[in-house]
Design an enzyme around this catalytic site. Structure first.
Site, PDB file in Angstrom:
ATOM      1  N   SER A  44     -18.539  14.775 -11.322  1.00 60.45           N
ATOM      2  CA  SER A  44     -19.163  13.610 -11.973  1.00 60.45           C
ATOM      3  C   SER A  44     -20.466  13.218 -11.307  1.00 60.45           C
ATOM      4  O   SER A  44     -20.499  13.008 -10.099  1.00 60.45           O
ATOM      5  CB  SER A  44     -18.247  12.382 -11.879  1.00 60.45           C
ATOM      6  OG  SER A  44     -16.991  12.648 -12.379  1.00 60.45           O
ATOM      7  N   HIS A  75     -20.081  14.694 -17.887  1.00 60.76           N
ATOM      8  CA  HIS A  75     -19.775  16.123 -17.763  1.00 60.76           C
ATOM      9  C   HIS A  75     -20.402  16.856 -18.946  1.00 60.76           C
ATOM     10  O   HIS A  75     -20.095  16.559 -20.098  1.00 60.76           O
ATOM     11  CB  HIS A  75     -18.264  16.361 -17.757  1.00 60.76           C
ATOM     12  CG  HIS A  75     -17.595  15.962 -16.484  1.00 60.76           C
ATOM     13  ND1 HIS A  75     -17.191  16.869 -15.537  1.00 60.76           N
ATOM     14  CD2 HIS A  75     -17.284  14.753 -15.990  1.00 60.76           C
ATOM     15  CE1 HIS A  75     -16.645  16.224 -14.513  1.00 60.76           C
ATOM     16  NE2 HIS A  75     -16.686  14.943 -14.770  1.00 60.76           N
ATOM     17  N   HIS A  97      -9.876  17.856 -17.048  1.00 62.24           N
ATOM     18  CA  HIS A  97      -8.960  17.072 -16.221  1.00 62.24           C
ATOM     19  C   HIS A  97      -7.612  16.920 -16.918  1.00 62.24           C
ATOM     20  O   HIS A  97      -7.550  16.837 -18.149  1.00 62.24           O
ATOM     21  CB  HIS A  97      -9.537  15.671 -15.982  1.00 62.24           C
ATOM     22  CG  HIS A  97     -10.927  15.648 -15.440  1.00 62.24           C
ATOM     23  ND1 HIS A  97     -12.029  15.788 -16.239  1.00 62.24           N
ATOM     24  CD2 HIS A  97     -11.381  15.504 -14.170  1.00 62.24           C
ATOM     25  CE1 HIS A  97     -13.119  15.735 -15.480  1.00 62.24           C
ATOM     26  NE2 HIS A  97     -12.757  15.570 -14.228  1.00 62.24           N
ATOM     27  N   TYR A  99      -5.989  14.258 -17.033  1.00 56.97           N
ATOM     28  CA  TYR A  99      -5.917  12.957 -17.724  1.00 56.97           C
ATOM     29  C   TYR A  99      -6.502  12.984 -19.132  1.00 56.97           C
ATOM     30  O   TYR A  99      -6.263  12.096 -19.924  1.00 56.97           O
ATOM     31  CB  TYR A  99      -6.584  11.849 -16.891  1.00 56.97           C
ATOM     32  CG  TYR A  99      -8.068  12.007 -16.657  1.00 56.97           C
ATOM     33  CD1 TYR A  99      -8.998  11.827 -17.673  1.00 56.97           C
ATOM     34  CD2 TYR A  99      -8.549  12.311 -15.393  1.00 56.97           C
ATOM     35  CE1 TYR A  99     -10.348  11.972 -17.454  1.00 56.97           C
ATOM     36  CE2 TYR A  99      -9.893  12.458 -15.150  1.00 56.97           C
ATOM     37  CZ  TYR A  99     -10.785  12.284 -16.185  1.00 56.97           C
ATOM     38  OH  TYR A  99     -12.138  12.433 -15.958  1.00 56.97           O
ATOM     39  N   GLU A 100      -7.263  14.053 -19.439  1.00 57.36           N
ATOM     40  CA  GLU A 100      -7.759  14.175 -20.809  1.00 57.36           C
ATOM     41  C   GLU A 100      -6.645  14.619 -21.754  1.00 57.36           C
ATOM     42  O   GLU A 100      -6.845  14.663 -22.965  1.00 57.36           O
ATOM     43  CB  GLU A 100      -8.903  15.191 -20.856  1.00 57.36           C
ATOM     44  CG  GLU A 100     -10.153  14.744 -20.114  1.00 57.36           C
ATOM     45  CD  GLU A 100     -11.169  15.873 -19.987  1.00 57.36           C
ATOM     46  OE1 GLU A 100     -11.878  16.133 -20.961  1.00 57.36           O
ATOM     47  OE2 GLU A 100     -11.221  16.506 -18.909  1.00 57.36           O
ATOM     48  N   ALA A 127     -16.176  13.531  -7.362  1.00 59.19           N
ATOM     49  CA  ALA A 127     -16.327  12.145  -6.914  1.00 59.19           C
ATOM     50  C   ALA A 127     -14.936  11.657  -6.543  1.00 59.19           C
ATOM     51  O   ALA A 127     -13.957  12.005  -7.205  1.00 59.19           O
ATOM     52  CB  ALA A 127     -16.904  11.294  -8.033  1.00 59.19           C
ATOM     53  N   MET A 224      -9.227  12.687  -9.150  1.00 60.47           N
ATOM     54  CA  MET A 224      -8.426  13.140 -10.300  1.00 60.47           C
ATOM     55  C   MET A 224      -8.757  14.581 -10.704  1.00 60.47           C
ATOM     56  O   MET A 224      -8.564  14.965 -11.849  1.00 60.47           O
ATOM     57  CB  MET A 224      -8.680  12.221 -11.501  1.00 60.47           C
ATOM     58  CG  MET A 224      -8.449  10.747 -11.236  1.00 60.47           C
ATOM     59  SD  MET A 224      -8.947   9.747 -12.639  1.00 60.47           S
ATOM     60  CE  MET A 224      -9.107   8.124 -11.869  1.00 60.47           C
ATOM     61  N   SER A 225      -9.262  15.358  -9.762  1.00 63.07           N
ATOM     62  CA  SER A 225      -9.644  16.730 -10.132  1.00 63.07           C
ATOM     63  C   SER A 225      -9.403  17.661  -8.951  1.00 63.07           C
ATOM     64  O   SER A 225      -8.609  17.360  -8.065  1.00 63.07           O
ATOM     65  CB  SER A 225     -11.122  16.764 -10.556  1.00 63.07           C
ATOM     66  OG  SER A 225     -11.951  16.500  -9.439  1.00 63.07           O
ATOM     67  N   ASN A 248     -16.867   5.256  -3.673  1.00 62.75           N
ATOM     68  CA  ASN A 248     -16.400   3.863  -3.624  1.00 62.75           C
ATOM     69  C   ASN A 248     -15.237   3.753  -2.652  1.00 62.75           C
ATOM     70  O   ASN A 248     -14.548   4.744  -2.371  1.00 62.75           O
ATOM     71  CB  ASN A 248     -15.916   3.436  -5.027  1.00 62.75           C
ATOM     72  CG  ASN A 248     -14.858   4.395  -5.571  1.00 62.75           C
ATOM     73  OD1 ASN A 248     -15.179   5.477  -6.075  1.00 62.75           O
ATOM     74  ND2 ASN A 248     -13.605   4.003  -5.454  1.00 62.75           N
ATOM     75  N   HIS A 260     -16.298   3.062 -13.761  1.00 61.91           N
ATOM     76  CA  HIS A 260     -16.761   4.458 -13.830  1.00 61.91           C
ATOM     77  C   HIS A 260     -18.286   4.547 -13.713  1.00 61.91           C
ATOM     78  O   HIS A 260     -18.813   5.487 -13.108  1.00 61.91           O
ATOM     79  CB  HIS A 260     -16.268   5.103 -15.127  1.00 61.91           C
ATOM     80  CG  HIS A 260     -16.638   6.554 -15.273  1.00 61.91           C
ATOM     81  ND1 HIS A 260     -16.271   7.528 -14.358  1.00 61.91           N
ATOM     82  CD2 HIS A 260     -17.342   7.217 -16.231  1.00 61.91           C
ATOM     83  CE1 HIS A 260     -16.738   8.714 -14.737  1.00 61.91           C
ATOM     84  NE2 HIS A 260     -17.392   8.551 -15.874  1.00 61.91           N
TER      85      HIS A 260
HETATM   86  N1  HPA Z   1      -9.916   6.977  -7.454  1.00 63.53           N
HETATM   87  C1  HPA Z   1      -9.734   8.096  -8.166  1.00 63.53           C
HETATM   88  N2  HPA Z   1     -10.729   8.855  -8.580  1.00 63.53           N
HETATM   89  C2  HPA Z   1     -11.977   8.493  -8.246  1.00 63.53           C
HETATM   90  C3  HPA Z   1     -12.236   7.340  -7.512  1.00 63.53           C
HETATM   91  C4  HPA Z   1     -11.145   6.542  -7.087  1.00 63.53           C
HETATM   92  O1  HPA Z   1     -11.302   5.496  -6.423  1.00 63.53           O
HETATM   93  N3  HPA Z   1     -13.587   7.263  -7.349  1.00 63.53           N
HETATM   94  C5  HPA Z   1     -14.109   8.353  -7.971  1.00 63.53           C
HETATM   95  N4  HPA Z   1     -13.142   9.099  -8.526  1.00 63.53           N
END
Ligand code: HPA
Length: 288
Positions: A44, A75, A97, A99-100, A127, A224-225, A248, A260
């Site tokens: 990302s 993406h 992913h 989650y998709e 990320a 998540m990847s 973050n 996001h």
């Molecule tokens: N959690 C999960 N996935 C992420 C995060 C997070 O805080 N930041 C960027 N991708």
């Protein structure tokens, strides 16, 4: 129905072979001095590396019969091949992913294609949220190991030859590649943390209680990847390096709610360091 009209991803060996042949022929249309041995998966907000590739051949996913499609903002959804700093590379711009709603096999289709194209080393970027009490995002982290919390193995289901049924994961993120990354970061003055990445299914960010649990269980970052791809690459004996942009503080570790767009902004902020690091690593690897 002709194969080119099909939108259902072709996940078995024959489907993978067909996609690989199609992509291989498209990539070979532009003559590069050598075939790439290294591929980079762009996470990302890290897509800018694609703009630095010279003599690029871009093959959008939707042009490849049977290839899965990207659905996530940020993406791109294309294979890109060309020369980066005079080194032949293959870039995967846009990943898949869990989650998709994709089947686990879809998330690793590009890795399986890479293996069939002769890629030996995969650099995964992502990320992630920062769990480590003493680190302050935005910052980069080398993934030393992972904990899979999505509980959906990418290799679940029939064995996709020539993967083995029970691949070894005792060195999932190649130590010698990490050594190269550490050296490049040091030389370039880039601060590079190193730690354990926990993968969640998503698409929600975590709750503060989950973040607290992950931290206590030994994770330093959460995302998540990456884990499905690292597993599939290991199953084919490819060397894996993974680098997280810690965009973050994970949920509950700061007063701010997660967004996001903020993750993408922080990813862009880190992009230059990530690019410098990845390019330096490619240069080092091209010497061996
Ligand atoms: N959690 C999960 N996935 C992420 C995060 C997070 O805080 N930041 C960027 N991708």
């Amino acid at each position: 129905m002709p194969a080119s009209d099909s939108t259902a991803p072709a996940l078995d060996s024959e489907g993978l072979d067909r996609m690989t042949q199609f992509l291989g022929e498209r990539l070979a249309a532009r003559v590069t001095p050598k075939k790439p041995r290294i591929a980079v998966v762009l996470g990302s907000g890290l897509g800018g590396l694609a703009d630095l590739v010279n003599d690029a051949v871009v093959v959008p996913y939707e042009e490849i019969p049977g290839h899965p499609r990207s659905t996530v903002a940020g993406h791109q959804g294309a294979w890109i091949s060309g020369m980066l700093d005079d080194i032949p590379v293959l870039l995967q711009a846009g990943r898949f992913h869990l989650y998709e709603g994709h089947e686990p096999g879809v998330t690793v289709t590009p890795i399986r294609i890479m293996a069939r194209l002769g890629i030996e080393t995969v650099v995964l970027t992502n990320a992630a949220g920062c769990l480590h009490a003493k680190w302050r995002p935005p910052a980069l982290m080398l993934v030393a190991d992972h904990i899979q919390f999505s509980f959906r193995s990418a290799l679940r289901g029939p064995v996709v030859e020539p993967e083995s049924r029970f691949p070894d994961l005792s060195d999932p993120y190649d130590e010698s590649l990490r050594e190269v990354a550490r050296r490049v970061a040091l030389d370039a003055g880039i601060r590079l943390h190193e730690g354990v990445y926990a993968s969640m299914l998503g698409p929600t960010y975590e709750t503060p209680a989950e973040v607290s649990m992950l931290g206590r269980l030994g994770a330093d970052a959460v995302g998540m990847s990456t884990v499905p791809e690292a597993i599939a690459a290991n199953a084919r004996g490819m060397r894996v390096l993974a680098i997280s942009s810690l965009t973050n503080l994970a949920a509950g570790l700061s007063a701010e709610p997660l967004d996001h767009d903020d993750v993408l902004d922080a990813g862009r902020y880190l992009e230059r360091s990530m690019q410098t690091l990845v390019r330096g690593i490619l240069v080092e690897l091209s010497k061996s």
